[in-house]
Enzyme design. Structure first.
Site, PDB file in Angstrom:
ATOM      1  N   LYS A  82       0.806  -1.229   0.000  1.00 12.86           N
ATOM      2  CA  LYS A  82       0.000   0.000   0.000  1.00 12.86           C
ATOM      3  C   LYS A  82       0.834   1.271   0.000  1.00 12.86           C
ATOM      4  CE  LYS A  82      -2.141  -1.855   3.550  1.00 12.86           C
ATOM      5  NZ  LYS A  82      -2.042  -3.291   3.281  1.00 12.86           N
TER       6      LYS A  82
ATOM      7  N   VAL B 296      -6.774  -2.613  -0.726  1.00 13.63           N
ATOM      8  CA  VAL B 296      -7.957  -2.429   0.123  1.00 13.63           C
ATOM      9  C   VAL B 296      -8.830  -3.679  -0.007  1.00 13.63           C
ATOM     10  CG1 VAL B 296      -9.966  -1.011   0.645  1.00 13.63           C
ATOM     11  CG2 VAL B 296      -7.905   0.060  -0.298  1.00 13.63           C
TER      12      VAL B 296
ATOM     13  N   ALA C  33      -7.997  -6.909   0.376  1.00 13.54           N
ATOM     14  CA  ALA C  33      -7.351  -8.139  -0.125  1.00 13.54           C
ATOM     15  C   ALA C  33      -7.974  -8.555  -1.455  1.00 13.54           C
ATOM     16  CB  ALA C  33      -7.425  -9.243   0.916  1.00 13.54           C
TER      17      ALA C  33
ATOM     18  N   GLU D 113       0.209  -7.173   9.371  1.00  8.83           N
ATOM     19  CA  GLU D 113       1.515  -6.948   8.763  1.00  8.83           C
ATOM     20  C   GLU D 113       2.565  -7.625   9.658  1.00  8.83           C
ATOM     21  OE1 GLU D 113       1.956  -5.549   5.913  1.00  8.83           O
ATOM     22  OE2 GLU D 113       0.043  -4.545   5.576  1.00  8.83           O
TER      23      GLU D 113
ATOM     24  N   LYS E  40      -5.595   2.814   3.600  1.00 12.63           N
ATOM     25  CA  LYS E  40      -6.677   2.248   2.784  1.00 12.63           C
ATOM     26  C   LYS E  40      -7.760   3.276   2.484  1.00 12.63           C
ATOM     27  CE  LYS E  40      -5.953  -2.500   4.393  1.00 12.63           C
ATOM     28  NZ  LYS E  40      -6.457  -3.616   5.207  1.00 12.63           N
TER      29      LYS E  40
ATOM     30  N   GLY F 195      -5.610 -12.284   4.992  1.00 17.43           N
ATOM     31  CA  GLY F 195      -5.170 -13.665   4.828  1.00 17.43           C
ATOM     32  C   GLY F 195      -4.386 -13.831   3.551  1.00 17.43           C
TER      33      GLY F 195
END
Length: 815
Positions: free
Chosen positions: A579, A609, A611, A667, A682, A797
C-alpha cells in the site's frame, strides 16, 4: 536432374560431411545430381580476416592462415583413407602455397583490392568442394569435381558479380547435358569474369550458385540443405514458439529472405521462380523433417500472415522542408545521389504532403549517405527551403509477410495495436501496393519483444504470454506461486493466457530464468540464486525487455514501492499488495498513474484495500460510469476485525494480537495495523480513487493505543507494551459490552474529510455482525443515496490476498 546445396554448417567438419554423403547417396539413387557446397563453416570469415590483417601489415595473418590450413588438413585426414591421403594433401597444400603468396602481396603493398579479395575468399569453396569430391570418390560414389568458375560468368563487379545469364545458361546446359558422372560437386559462391578473373556472388552466394545451375539445367528440384528445418514463422533464436512453414510461395519466401530470414540468400529465388522449379529447404541434421517447400501459390493453410521477419542495424534518414512541396524531381535527385554512392535503400516512405521523404538504409552507410545528400541539396539547405538530412540510428525493421494479407482487413491495425500495447514505438511504416508486406521501423532494443508480440498475435491462436517478475515470496508470495502452478493449464486452455514466472526475489536471494522458473522447485532455485539487490533486479527486468512483463510486489517495503516508476516507464506493468506507493505523497501517486497511462503499463493495486475483494475495481467502475461518491464507511482491517472479534473478558489482548500475526492477518509488524496507519492508507486510497486530493496527514486518527505502545521501536517491545497495558484494553471492551455493542475499527470519508478509529457498534448496524477477518465497505453515491452499495467478505489472509493479485494479473492478460 536435381541440385542439392549444402551450407557452411552442413560441411563444417568431417562428421557433418559424412552426413552430407549419406544424403547425397540416397538422392543419387533416383537421378543425376549436382552438389553445390559452401566453404567449411566459418572459413570465409577467417579468410576475410586474414586478408584484412595482411592489408594492415599485421604479421598475425600468417598464424591465422596456418589455422585455416590445419583445419582443412585435419578434415582430409578424418575423411580420406590413409592410402589415398597423399594425393589430396599435396593438392591442398599447393593451393595454400598460392593463397599464401596472394596474402604476402597484400602484406607488402599494404592493401587489398576488391579483385584480390575475391580471389582470396574464393579458396574457401574451392578447397571444400575439392575435398568433399575426393571423399565421395573414396566412398565409391560416381562423382566428379567441377570448378564453378568455368560455368558461371559475371561482370567485373568484384564482391557481388552480376551474372551474364545467356553465357552462363549455355555453359551449364552444355556441361550438365553431357557429363556422365552421377554426382557433380561444384563450389558455390565463386564465379569468374569474362576476363577470367575470380569473382564472387555476394555473401550467401552459394545458394545463388545452386539456383543458377538449377534454372539453367531445368532441374526437377532445388534442395537447400542447412542447419534448420526450413523457413520459420519467425527467427527461432529470438522467438522460441516459432515453427517451420511447410509450404510457401516464391514471393513470400523472397519477402522473408529480403527482410532478414537468413536461411535463404535473397537473389536465390529469382532464377528458379522464372522456371517454376520447386525449392525445398531441408535440415542436414534432421533429414526426415518436412522442411519448407517453396513453389507457386502454395499457401495451403490460407493464413493471411505467413511469416515475421526483421532487419537489424537500420538507420532512418529523412529529408524534409517546405521547398520539397510540389517541386518535381526532388525524389529523383535524392535516389540518384544514393545510387551513385552505391547505397542500398531498404525502406521508403513519403508523406502525401510531399513535405518529407524518409529512407531506411544500413547504419554502416548512414554517414556517407548524409554527406552526399547534404552536398546534393546544399543550395536548398542554404536558403532554408530544405533542412539538412536528419538521421536516427540503432533501429530495425520488422515485417509481416503473406500473399493473402491483401484479402484480410484490419491486419495493419492488429499489428500496430499489439506493438503499441507493449510500448514498441514505431518510427516509420511502409506497405507495398501488393499488400504482401507491412513493415515498421522500431528501436533495435525492441526487436525481440516486437517479434514475440507479433508471433503471439498471428501464430499462437491468440495465447498471450504473461512474464512475471515476483518480489516477495513469504506468506502471500508463496500462496500466489502455488495458485499459478495450480491454474496454469486452465489459464492456457480456457483463457488463452500462458503465465510464466521469469524472476523471484526475497530479501536475501534472487533468481532469473528467461525460459521460465519451474514452480515445482522454485524454493530450491531461489535458495541457490544470486544475492538479492533491488537495483540489479530492476535493471535485469528492463534489460530483458520481454513482452507483457509484469512486476509483482508481495512485500510491504518502501524501498520496493519506490521502484515502481522505473518499471512503468519501461512498459512493465505493476501489480502490488504493497500500500505504500498508492498512499505516499499525492504527487507520487499521480506520477505513477501518469506513467501507467503514458507507457501503456497497467498499475493495479486491488489488494491494497480488502485483499481479494473487488473494492477498488467497483469504485473505479462507479466513477467511470459518471457516479459521484458522497460518503464511504468501512471496516477495512481484516486483522483488526479478527482481533476485536476474538477479544473478550476471557482472553488477553496481546495473545489475540499474537494469534492474528501468526496466522498472517496482520503486517509483520502488528503496530502498523493497531496504530491505524494501515487503515488510514486504505481510506486514503479510496478517497484518491474517488477523485479527491488528499494526503495521509489529512486523515484524523483516533487511536485506541496508549502512547507507550505507539512509542515502541521493535515488535518485541510492542508486544511487551500490550501486556503492560492490559487494563486499558480490558476497560475498552467492558465499556462496549455493557451497552451490548461490539468494537469495530471504522474508516469514514465524507465531505472531503476522512477519519479512522475504534467505534462501539450497536446491534442492527451493518457492521455489527461482521465476523472473523471480514471487511465491509459501504459506498454512498448520488445513485446509491439511501441504500449504499455494500461489499463484504474476507479482507485478510495470504490466500485471499494472493487471489486478488492473481485477479489483477488476469485483468492485464485480458486488456
Amino acid at each position: 536432374m536435381k541440385v542439392l546445396k549444402f551450407g557452411g554448417t552442413s560441411v563444417a567438419n568431417a562428421e557433418n560431411i559424412k552426413r552430407v554423403k549419406d544424403i547425397v547417396q540416397n538422392s543419387v539413387k533416383e537421378q543425376k545430381i549436382a552438389v553445390v557446397v559452401s566453404a567449411l563453416g566459418g572459413v570465409t570469415d577467417l579468410l576475410l580476416e586474414t586478408a584484412l590483417l595482411a592489408s594492415h601489415q599485421n604479421e598475425k595473418y600468417a598464424e591465422l592462415l596456418q589455422e585455416i590450413e590445419k583445419r582443412h588438413i585435419d578434415t582430409i585426414r578424418e575423411l580420406i583413407p590413409v592410402s589415398s591421403q597423399s594425393k589430396v594433401l599435396s593438392a591442398v597444400k599447393r593451393e595454400f602455397n598460392v593463397l599464401e603468396t596472394l596474402l604476402e602481396g597484400a602484406f607488402l603493398i599494404g592493401e587489398t583490392t576488391p579483385k584480390l579479395s575475391d580471389k582470396i575468399v574464393s579458396y574457401g569453396e574451392l578447397l571444400s568442394s575439392f575435398i568433399i569430391n575426393e571423399y565421395f570418390e573414396a566412398e565409391k560414389l560416381n562423382s566428379v569435381h567441377k570448378d564453378s568458375r568455368t560455368l558461371i560468368i559475371t561482370n567485373d563487379n568484384f564482391g557481388k558479380g552480376i551474372v551474364d545469364f545467356p553465357t552462363t545458361n549455355q555453359l551449364c546446359e552444355t556441361y550438365f547435358g553431357t557429363v556422365s558422372y552421377d554426382i557433380v560437386v561444384v563450389p558455390g559462391f565463386v564465379a569468374s569474369s569474362q576476363g577470367g578473373n575470380s569473382t564472387t556472388l555476394g555473401r550467401g552466394g552459394s545458394d545463388y550458385t545452386a539456383s543458377i545451375i538449377a534454372a539453367a539445367t531445368n532441374a526437377q528440384k532445388l534442395e537447400i540443405w542447412t542447419d534448420v528445418s526450413g523457413m520459420y514463422t519467425a527467427n527461432p533464436r529470438l522467438v522460441k514458439q516459432a515453427v517451420a512453414i511447410s509450404e510457401i510461395s516464391y514471393e513470400e519466401a523472397m519477402e522473408l529472405s529480403h527482410f532478414g530470414a537468413k536461411v535463404l540468400y535473397p537473389p536465390t529465388i529469382q532464377p528458379v521462380l522464372a522456371k517454376g522449379i520447386p525449392m525445398h529447404i531441408k535440415n542436414t541434421f534432421d533429414p526426415e523433417a518436412k522442411g519448407t517447400l517453396i513453389t507457386k501459390n502454395s499457401n495451403g493453410t490460407k493464413r493471411a500472415v505467413r511469416g515475421i521477419s526483421h532487419i537489424e542495424n537500420i538507420a532512418l534518414l529523412s529529408l524534409e522542408g517546405s521547398g520539397m512541396v510540389g517541386i518535381p524531381g526532388i525524389s529523383k535527385r535524392l535516389f540518384e545521389v544514393l545510387s551513385t554512392g552505391e547505397i542500398n535503400v531498404v525502406l521508403i516512405t513519403q508523406a502525401s504532403s510531399e513535405h518529407s521523404i524518409c529512407l531506411g538504409i544500413s547504419q554502416d552507410d548512414v554517414r556517407k549517405a548524409g554527406y552526399l545528400i547534404n552536398e546534393a541539396f546544399a543550395y536548398e539547405i542554404s536558403l532554408g527551403k530544405i533542412k539538412p538530412s536528419i538521421v536516427e540510428n540503432n533501429l530495425a525493421i520488422v515485417a509481416l509477410v503473406g500473399d493473402n494479407m491483401k484479402s484480410h482487413q484490419g491486419l495493419s491495425g492488429r499489428m500496430f495495436s499489439s506493438l503499441g500495447m507493449n510500448n514498441v514505438n514505431i518510427r516509420a511504416i511502409a506497405q507495398g501496393a501488393s499488400e504482401r508486406n507491412i513493415s515498421a521501423v522500431i528501436d533495435l532494443k525492441d526487436v525481440k519483444k516486437a517479434l514475440n508480440t507479433l508471433h503471439e498475435k498471428f501464430f499462437e491462436d491468440n495465447i498471450r504470454q504473461l512474464n512475471l517478475f515476483v518480489m516477495g515470496v513469504g506468506n502471500v508470495g508463496a500462496k500466489f506461486l502455488k495458485q499459478i502452478e495450480q491454474q496454469k493449464k486452465f489459464l492456457k486452455e480456457q483463457m488463452k493466457l500462458n503465465v510464466r514466472v521469469i524472476a523471484l526475489a526475497n530479501s536475501r536471494k534472487m533468481v532469473f530464468d528467461e525460459g521460465g522458473i519451474s514452480l515445482k522447485k522454485w524454493q530450491e532455485l531461489l535458495d541457490n540464486g544470486e544475492k538479492a539487490d533491488i537495483e540489479t533486479f530492476v535493471n535485469k527486468v528492463n534489460e530483458l525487455n520481454l513482452r507483457n512483463s509484469i512486476f509483482v510486489d508481495n512485500t510491504a517495503t518502501e524501498l520496493v514501492a519506490n521502484t515502481y516508476g522505473d518499471y512503468l516507464k519501461n512498459s512493465v506493468s505493476v501489480v502490488t499488495c504493497n500500500k505504500i506507493a498508492s498512499s505516499s505523497v499525492y504527487s507520487n501517486y499521480v506520477q505513477l498513474k501518469y506513467l501507467s497511462r503514458k507507457y501503456n503499463a497497467p498499475f493495479l493495486f486491488e489488494t491494497n484495500v480488502g485483499a481479494g475483494l473487488p473494492i477498488i475495481d467497483t469504485l473505479k467502475n462507479l466513477i467511470a460510469s459518471g457516479d459521484k461518491v458522497t460518503k464511504i464507511q468501512a471496516v477495512l482491517s481484516g486483522s483488526l476485525n479478527f482481533v476485536f472479534n476474538n477479544f473478550n473478558d476471557q482472553t488477553h489482548f496481546d495473545i489475540v494480537v499474537k494469534q492474528a500475526q501468526e496466522e498472517g492477518y496482520t503486517e509483520p509488524d502488528p503496530k502498523i495495523d493497531l496504530s491505524g496507519i494501515d487503515v488510514m492508507r486504505k481510506i486514503l486510497i479510496l478517497a484518491r480513487e474517488s477523485g479527491h486530493v488528499m494526503e495521509l496527514e489529512d486523515i484524523e486518527n483516533e487511536s485506541f493505543l496508549p502512547q507507550e505502545c505507539l512509542n515502541t521501536d521493535t515488535v518485541d517491545e510492542f508486544f511487551e507494551s500490550l501486556v503492560k497495558n492490559k487494563d486499558h484494553f480490558d476497560a475498552i471492551y467492558r465499556a462496549a459490552a455493557s451497552k451490548g455493542h461490539r468494537l469495530k475499527y471504522v474508516a469514514q470519508f465524507e465531505n472531503g474529510n476522512a477519519k479512522v478509529g475504534l467505534q462501539e457498534i450497536p446491534e442492527g448496524h451493518p457492521f455489527y455482525n461482521l465476523e472473523g477477518k471480514d471487511n465491509i465497505v459501504l459506498f454512498y453515491t448520488e445513485r446509491y443515496a439511501e441504500q449504499p452499495l455494500l461489499i463484504k467478505g474476507a479482507g485478510a489472509g495470504a490466500d485471499v490476498t494472493a487471489s486478488g493479485i492473481f485477479a489483477d494479473i488476469i485483468r492485464i492478460g485480458n486488456f
